[in-house]
Write a protein that holds these residues in place. Structure first.
Motif, PDB file in Angstrom:
ATOM      1  N   UNK A 109       0.851  -1.188   0.000  1.00 54.56           N
ATOM      2  CA  UNK A 109       0.000   0.000   0.000  1.00 54.56           C
ATOM      3  C   UNK A 109       0.891   1.244   0.000  1.00 54.56           C
ATOM      4  N   UNK A 110       0.356   2.350  -0.480  1.00 55.66           N
ATOM      5  CA  UNK A 110       1.112   3.605  -0.528  1.00 55.66           C
ATOM      6  C   UNK A 110       0.900   4.367   0.768  1.00 55.66           C
ATOM      7  N   UNK A 111       2.008   4.849   1.318  1.00 54.32           N
ATOM      8  CA  UNK A 111       2.000   5.602   2.569  1.00 54.32           C
ATOM      9  C   UNK A 111       2.785   6.902   2.395  1.00 54.32           C
ATOM     10  N   UNK A 141      -1.685   6.141   5.745  1.00 54.38           N
ATOM     11  CA  UNK A 141      -1.908   5.248   4.608  1.00 54.38           C
ATOM     12  C   UNK A 141      -2.729   6.001   3.583  1.00 54.38           C
ATOM     13  N   UNK A 142      -2.264   6.000   2.337  1.00 55.19           N
ATOM     14  CA  UNK A 142      -2.979   6.710   1.273  1.00 55.19           C
ATOM     15  C   UNK A 142      -3.864   5.746   0.482  1.00 55.19           C
ATOM     16  N   UNK A 145      -4.091   9.304  -8.480  1.00 53.00           N
ATOM     17  CA  UNK A 145      -5.058   9.529  -7.402  1.00 53.00           C
ATOM     18  C   UNK A 145      -4.720  10.845  -6.730  1.00 53.00           C
ATOM     19  N   UNK A 146      -5.700  11.389  -6.034  1.00 56.75           N
ATOM     20  CA  UNK A 146      -5.451  12.587  -5.250  1.00 56.75           C
ATOM     21  C   UNK A 146      -4.575  12.214  -4.055  1.00 56.75           C
ATOM     22  N   UNK A 147      -3.917  13.175  -3.459  1.00 59.32           N
ATOM     23  CA  UNK A 147      -2.990  12.888  -2.362  1.00 59.32           C
ATOM     24  C   UNK A 147      -3.685  12.363  -1.105  1.00 59.32           C
ATOM     25  N   UNK A 148      -5.016  12.424  -1.052  1.00 62.90           N
ATOM     26  CA  UNK A 148      -5.747  11.827   0.071  1.00 62.90           C
ATOM     27  C   UNK A 148      -6.201  10.397  -0.231  1.00 62.90           C
ATOM     28  N   UNK A 149      -5.839   9.875  -1.420  1.00 63.67           N
ATOM     29  CA  UNK A 149      -6.189   8.512  -1.802  1.00 63.67           C
ATOM     30  C   UNK A 149      -7.495   8.399  -2.573  1.00 63.67           C
ATOM     31  N   UNK A 150      -8.170   9.493  -2.782  1.00 64.94           N
ATOM     32  CA  UNK A 150      -9.440   9.458  -3.506  1.00 64.94           C
ATOM     33  C   UNK A 150      -9.211   9.684  -5.003  1.00 64.94           C
ATOM     34  N   UNK A 151     -10.286   9.557  -5.755  1.00 64.02           N
ATOM     35  CA  UNK A 151     -10.286   9.899  -7.173  1.00 64.02           C
ATOM     36  C   UNK A 151      -9.258   9.083  -7.971  1.00 64.02           C
ATOM     37  N   UNK A 152      -9.227   7.769  -7.749  1.00 64.86           N
ATOM     38  CA  UNK A 152      -8.294   6.888  -8.464  1.00 64.86           C
ATOM     39  C   UNK A 152      -8.757   6.729  -9.909  1.00 64.86           C
TER      40      UNK A 152
END
Length: 135
Positions: free
Chosen positions: A39-41, A52-53, A96-103
């Motif tokens: 996972x991306x962190x 965790x992103x 994705x956005x830096x908050x993990x959304x919008x992949x």
């Protein structure tokens, strides 16, 4: 110098670290145990504020790069496509956005040198560096 474990992991692994353009944060891929997916962190360079992103425990997300426009580009095996010769899962590019959304899926190819060369040329033409990597 002194080596310091910033993640506190004892049985996991970290890969693909990238320092932010302003030098204050580091993006990286991590799995907390050998049974987990990557996972991306992100954390501060001193180890504080670990977050965790990417949060899908069923897929691998690796090799994150900050695009400096509040977006991250990364490689993921979420499509589970298999390379035709070795039958290994291939990675696709996503943003994705830096908050993990919008992949959003950025590449759409089953793998192979012609596709990699095409993306390499595209990234160079828009000013980004691109380094092909396997999962």
């Amino acid at each position: 110098g002194t080596v310091t474990n910033l993640t506190g992991l004892s049985n996991g692994a970290v890969r693909d670290p990238e320092i932010s353009p302003d030098g204050t944060k580091v993006l990286f891929s991590m799995r907390k145990s050998t049974r987990e997916k990557w996972q991306i962190h992100e954390m501060d360079v001193n180890g504080a504020n670990l977050r965790t992103i990417s949060k899908d425990a069923n897929i691998n997300d690796v090799d994150p790069t900050d695009l400096s426009d509040k977006k991250i580009i990364f490689v993921s095996d979420r499509l589970t496509w298999r390379e035709q010769y070795k039958n290994t899962v291939t990675g696709q590019l996503y943003t994705m956005d830096t908050d993990g959304s919008n992949i959003k899926q950025f590449s759409n190819h089953p793998g192979g040198p012609p596709s990699i060369i095409r993306w390499y040329d595209f990234f160079l033409s828009v000013g980004y560096s691109f380094f092909p990597r396997t999962l």
